[in-house]
Design a protein around this motif. Structure first.
Motif, mmCIF file in Angstrom:
data_model
loop_
_atom_site.group_PDB
_atom_site.id
_atom_site.type_symbol
_atom_site.label_atom_id
_atom_site.label_comp_id
_atom_site.label_asym_id
_atom_site.label_seq_id
_atom_site.Cartn_x
_atom_site.Cartn_y
_atom_site.Cartn_z
ATOM 1 N N PHE A 47 34.289 66.107 64.841
ATOM 2 C CA PHE A 47 34.447 65.603 66.198
ATOM 3 C C PHE A 47 35.431 66.516 66.932
ATOM 4 N N LEU A 48 35.183 66.736 68.214
ATOM 5 C CA LEU A 48 36.066 67.551 69.041
ATOM 6 C C LEU A 48 36.592 66.721 70.202
ATOM 7 N N ALA A 49 37.795 67.025 70.627
ATOM 8 C CA ALA A 49 38.356 66.518 71.887
ATOM 9 C C ALA A 49 38.373 64.992 71.980
ATOM 10 N N PHE A 50 38.819 64.332 70.912
ATOM 11 C CA PHE A 50 39.242 62.941 71.082
ATOM 12 C C PHE A 50 40.466 62.895 71.994
ATOM 13 N N TRP A 51 41.189 64.024 72.066
ATOM 14 C CA TRP A 51 42.381 64.144 72.906
ATOM 15 C C TRP A 51 42.070 65.050 74.098
ATOM 16 N N ASP A 52 42.934 64.962 75.123
ATOM 17 C CA ASP A 52 42.823 65.875 76.253
ATOM 18 C C ASP A 52 43.880 66.971 76.136
ATOM 19 N N LYS A 53 44.029 67.785 77.183
ATOM 20 C CA LYS A 53 44.969 68.914 77.133
ATOM 21 C C LYS A 53 46.421 68.467 77.004
ATOM 22 N N LYS A 54 46.698 67.202 77.393
ATOM 23 C CA LYS A 54 48.053 66.663 77.267
ATOM 24 C C LYS A 54 48.228 65.851 75.986
ATOM 25 N N ILE A 59 39.001 58.987 74.007
ATOM 26 C CA ILE A 59 37.816 58.306 73.474
ATOM 27 C C ILE A 59 38.266 57.299 72.424
ATOM 28 N N GLY A 60 37.813 56.072 72.570
ATOM 29 C CA GLY A 60 38.132 55.012 71.612
ATOM 30 C C GLY A 60 36.855 54.328 71.166
ATOM 31 N N CYS A 347 35.601 62.117 79.238
ATOM 32 C CA CYS A 347 35.355 63.363 78.518
ATOM 33 C C CYS A 347 36.419 64.373 78.925
ATOM 34 N N SER A 348 37.020 65.028 77.938
ATOM 35 C CA SER A 348 38.035 66.047 78.221
ATOM 36 C C SER A 348 37.650 67.410 77.667
ATOM 37 N N TYR A 349 36.497 67.493 76.997
ATOM 38 C CA TYR A 349 36.081 68.756 76.389
ATOM 39 C C TYR A 349 35.746 69.777 77.476
ATOM 40 N N PHE A 350 36.020 71.039 77.199
ATOM 41 C CA PHE A 350 35.744 72.071 78.183
ATOM 42 C C PHE A 350 34.240 72.323 78.306
ATOM 43 N N GLU A 367 40.954 70.358 83.145
ATOM 44 C CA GLU A 367 42.390 70.098 83.181
ATOM 45 C C GLU A 367 42.711 68.612 83.047
ATOM 46 N N GLU A 368 41.890 67.760 83.646
ATOM 47 C CA GLU A 368 42.048 66.316 83.562
ATOM 48 C C GLU A 368 40.732 65.692 83.104
ATOM 49 N N PRO A 369 40.766 64.696 82.237
ATOM 50 C CA PRO A 369 39.520 64.068 81.785
ATOM 51 C C PRO A 369 38.696 63.551 82.967
#
Length: 450
Positions: A47-54, A59-60, A347-350, A367-369
């Motif tokens: 899995f990718l990008a459960f988190w954002d750039k901060k 995603i839950g 979604c926060s993935y690029f 930059e922001e989800p």
């Protein structure tokens, strides 16, 4: 046979839709062409990008539940920071298949495996029934609502819904890959090589990568994804010793010691919704594997004694049809971090678009989800059809962000819940109260705001 909801396709999106609708008390049938569930969940991809750039979780819901249950079984290390992919979440590919079966059985989903969608019957603009075929049998299933979880928009296309393919100019689609795993890889020796040759890190070919992506990061990270070696590949390509037309290789560390999954095979000018291309692609992808293994053994320290340990059950199609909904997500929406009132997932993935006609990859940082609107899940043409997974309504570039597996699961959860609410309200999906839908999604631990 008649059900409340029929889901065609048991990949991440279809799985989540079927389980969610069944948990709401609806009679659900899930038809899947393979002999297992989860699609690319069983490929070796993380899995990718459960988190954002901060480093905020975006995603839950059912996707996080999936990770939690894998962790309990010792089949995932959980989320880990990545300077390029924001976060990586390694999952055991084979235990993931087991967990998929556990979840559908617990929810009471009726399952038909080895079942290919072969027919769609319509009345006016509505789907009345679908027919699935396998082992010489044809089974017709009627339902109130249908969910296309095929990834390729097969159900939507067969029922007459408008679909798009590829980019808006030439209709070129992202190339597929066939995942395979290599054992007996000396990870430390490979890290030594990267430490001695930092030019093989991807900083001069990637604009969206933070500091700290180096040999030290790879050594200490149990869930690393290595992407790079572009200088070596270019040199080998000039000598005719590189069998793929791409600028980087991708190695994904696996739970088994000394094992990596390889995401490097590339097939150009490919349409995953075409049987002839699929047949050609499966063969050509398999035939690239020994050439890549030879290249790794001869030129990549740490891979001198690598051996093939597994090949994914089917080719991984990145892009084919996108089904047009009552709304369409655009790359401008994504880049601005728009979160519309009917957002059902973040979604926060690029934006990650692999060139389907040659080497190279287009990337755009988020930059922001951004929010995925509910209307992207509802067909504009077929009143009782919804989409769950990568075939939702989006433009070519926005799709480059939304196609990842955990986003597909979040979308599938929303589709399954909305389908249940539509049945309870005796209405079409487009008439579902999105405020109540969002409230119910929050109760199911979905993340809709940051």
């Amino acid at each position: 046979m008649k059900k409340d909801v029929v889901v065609i396709g048991g990949g991440p999106g279809g799985l989540a839709a079927a389980v969610t609708a069944a948990r709401e008390g609806k009679s659900v049938l899930l038809a899947e062409r393979n002999g297992f569930l989860g699609g690319q969940l069983g490929s070796g991809l993380p899995f990718l990008a459960f988190w954002d750039k901060k480093r905020r979780q975006v995603i839950g819901g059912i996707a996080q539940e999936f990770v939690d249950r894998l962790k309990e079984a010792g089949a995932s290390f959980g989320h880990a920071y990545c300077p390029h992919h924001l976060s990586t979440t390694l999952i055991d590919p084979f235990y993931s298949r087991i967990l998929c079966f556990e979840m559908v059985k617990e929810a009471g989903v009726e399952l038909l495996l080895h079942s290919e969608l072969s027919g769609v019957s319509t009345e006016g603009s509505r789907i009345r029934s679908v027919t699935v075929s396998g082992k010489g049998q044809q089974i017709e299933i009627e339902a109130t609502l249908f969910v296309d979880g095929t990834g390729d928009g097969d159900l939507a296309s067969m029922s007459g819904a408008e679909c798009e393919k590829g980019d808006e100019k030439d209709h070129v689609m992202q190339p597929p890959t066939l995942m395979f795993n290599l054992g007996d890889v000396d990870i430390e020796a490979f890290c030594d090589f990267i430490e001695a040759h930092p030019e093989e890190l991807p900083y001069d070919v990637l604009s969206n990568i933070e500091e700290g992506y180096d040999a030290g990061f790879l050594r200490k990270n149990k869930s690393f994804i290595f992407l790079g070696m572009h200088h070596l590949l270019e040199e080998l390509r000039k000598r005719g010793e590189c069998p793929v037309d791409r600028e980087t290789v991708i190695f994904i560390r696996q739970p088994n010691p000394k094992e990596v999954a390889v995401n490097t095979i590339r097939l150009l000018n490919f349409d995953g919704s075409d049987l002839f291309d699929l047949s050609r692609g499966e063969m050509e992808a398999h035939l690239q594997i020994p050439k890549l293994i030879r290249m790794f053994r001869e030129h990549v320290p740490g891979f001198e004694h690598c051996r093939l340990t597994s090949v994914n059950a089917s080719i991984g199609v990145r892009e084919s049809r996108r089904v047009m909904g009552i709304k369409k997500l655009t790359v401008e929406d994504a880049a601005r971090g728009e979160k519309p009132e009917d957002t059902i997932a973040l979604c926060s993935y690029f934006v990650d678009v692999h060139n389907g006609a040659g080497h190279g990859t287009y990337r755009l940082s988020i930059e922001e989800p951004f929010g995925i609107p509910y209307g992207c899940l509802v067909s504009k043409d077929i009143p009782n059809l919804m989409m769950a997974g990568r075939d939702i309504s989006a433009d070519h570039l926005a799709f480059g962000a939304t196609r990842i597996m955990n986003v597909c699961m979040a979308v599938g959860q929303a589709a399954g819940l909305a389908a249940s609410m539509a049945i309870d309200g005796e209405c079409d999906p487009k008439e579902v109260d999105t405020g109540k839908l969002r409230e119910r999604l929050r109760e199911q631990k979905a993340i809709l705001e940051i």
